[in-house]
Motif scaffolding. Structure first.
Motif, PDB file in Angstrom:
ATOM      1  N   ILE A  36       0.854  -1.185   0.000  1.00 13.70           N
ATOM      2  CA  ILE A  36       0.000   0.000   0.000  1.00 13.70           C
ATOM      3  C   ILE A  36       0.890   1.234   0.000  1.00 13.70           C
ATOM      4  N   ALA A  37       0.308   2.352  -0.276  1.00 10.92           N
ATOM      5  CA  ALA A  37       1.009   3.625  -0.150  1.00 10.92           C
ATOM      6  C   ALA A  37       0.267   4.441   0.897  1.00 10.92           C
ATOM      7  N   GLN A  38       1.035   5.163   1.697  1.00 10.16           N
ATOM      8  CA  GLN A  38       0.432   5.955   2.766  1.00 10.16           C
ATOM      9  C   GLN A  38       1.052   7.343   2.792  1.00 10.16           C
ATOM     10  N   ARG A  39       0.218   8.294   3.199  1.00 10.09           N
ATOM     11  CA  ARG A  39       0.688   9.656   3.426  1.00 10.09           C
ATOM     12  C   ARG A  39       0.208  10.037   4.821  1.00 10.09           C
ATOM     13  N   GLN A  55      -3.632   8.941   5.089  1.00 13.06           N
ATOM     14  CA  GLN A  55      -4.303   8.666   3.817  1.00 13.06           C
ATOM     15  C   GLN A  55      -3.673   7.425   3.207  1.00 13.06           C
ATOM     16  N   GLU A  56      -4.470   6.624   2.510  1.00 13.53           N
ATOM     17  CA  GLU A  56      -3.933   5.464   1.794  1.00 13.53           C
ATOM     18  C   GLU A  56      -4.304   5.563   0.329  1.00 13.53           C
ATOM     19  N   TRP A  57      -3.476   4.967  -0.510  1.00  8.45           N
ATOM     20  CA  TRP A  57      -3.800   4.881  -1.922  1.00  8.45           C
ATOM     21  C   TRP A  57      -3.166   3.651  -2.518  1.00  8.45           C
ATOM     22  N   ASP A  58      -3.637   3.289  -3.681  1.00  4.98           N
ATOM     23  CA  ASP A  58      -3.152   2.125  -4.409  1.00  4.98           C
ATOM     24  C   ASP A  58      -1.901   2.540  -5.179  1.00  4.98           C
ATOM     25  N   PRO A  59      -0.724   2.007  -4.814  1.00  7.57           N
ATOM     26  CA  PRO A  59       0.503   2.456  -5.477  1.00  7.57           C
ATOM     27  C   PRO A  59       0.616   1.993  -6.926  1.00  7.57           C
ATOM     28  N   VAL A  60      -0.083   0.935  -7.282  1.00  6.30           N
ATOM     29  CA  VAL A  60      -0.018   0.443  -8.659  1.00  6.30           C
ATOM     30  C   VAL A  60      -0.800   1.362  -9.581  1.00  6.30           C
ATOM     31  N   HIS A  61      -2.008   1.707  -9.175  1.00  8.45           N
ATOM     32  CA  HIS A  61      -2.860   2.552 -10.023  1.00  8.45           C
ATOM     33  C   HIS A  61      -2.792   4.024  -9.638  1.00  8.45           C
ATOM     34  N   GLU A  62      -2.009   4.309  -8.575  1.00  3.77           N
ATOM     35  CA  GLU A  62      -1.846   5.675  -8.073  1.00  3.77           C
ATOM     36  C   GLU A  62      -3.187   6.357  -7.850  1.00  3.77           C
TER      37      GLU A  62
END
Length: 192
Positions: A36-39, A55-62
């Motif tokens: 996962i990606a987190q900020r 915040q979280e986001w999908d690192p593959v699809h950004e």
């Protein structure tokens, strides 16, 4: 209040990161590990108390998700295994919550973005992080989720057992232990 025993280590290079990641997948299987990606938006705390909005986001699809969480925690800084008391509140509309918190507390003191590989071994959350604001430095973080009645010392024993499973010696653990959070590390980097 939930408690965990934490340890954070700086990893030395891509090879070490890959070795530990491969061991984690070997223990849990590919389905047991996710990326996962987190900020994290860090707000001024008092002493050992901290507040962050994640915040979280999908690192593959950004693609950013609308969800995240607000985390309040209290933890002394230590270069060894440390105990943390925390409360966490899931947030369905992270953008709106960010606006609300910024109105009440002002803008975040620091924002830290990272790619996180996550797995759970028993009662231990395992995080392999690449922190962008720290020049893509790589870290291993363990959080032993303590049951009621379990002591910090018992959590420390569990953390060292998981480190051993991941191929991290006690010597490496002590040599590479990190004091504080990513927020504090970013702060130190900006001051140099």
């Amino acid at each position: 209040m939930p408690r965990n025993t934490e340890i954070k280590l700086r990893l030395n290079g891509d090879l070490r990161y890959s070795e530990i990641s491969n061991r984690l997948v070997g223990i849990l299987g590919a389905a047991g590990v996710r990326v996962i990606a987190q900020r994290d938006h860090y707000y001024n705390g008092s002493g050992s108390r901290r507040l962050k909005l994640r915040q979280e986001w999908d690192p593959v699809h950004e693609a950013a998700t609308k969800r995240g969480c607000l985390i309040g925690y209290e933890r002394a800084d230590s270069e060894d295994v440390r105990c943390s008391n925390y409360q966490k509140c899931d947030v369905g509309d992270i953008a709106r919550m960010l606006e609300v918190v910024n109105i009440g507390l002002g803008s975040a003191e620091y924002v830290v973005s990272k790619r996180r590989t996550v797995g759970i071994i028993g009662q231990t959350r395992v995080h392999l992080d690449v922190v962008y604001e720290l020049n893509n430095a790589q870290f291993l973080e363990l959080e032993v989720m303590l049951d009621d009645g379990q002591s910090h010392e018992q959590g420390t024993v569990i953390a060292h057992q998981v480190l051993e499973q991941l191929g991290v010696s006690e010597h490496e653990s002590r040599r590479n232990a990190i004091r504080g959070s990513y927020r504090e590390m970013v702060l130190m980097l900006k001051d140099t």
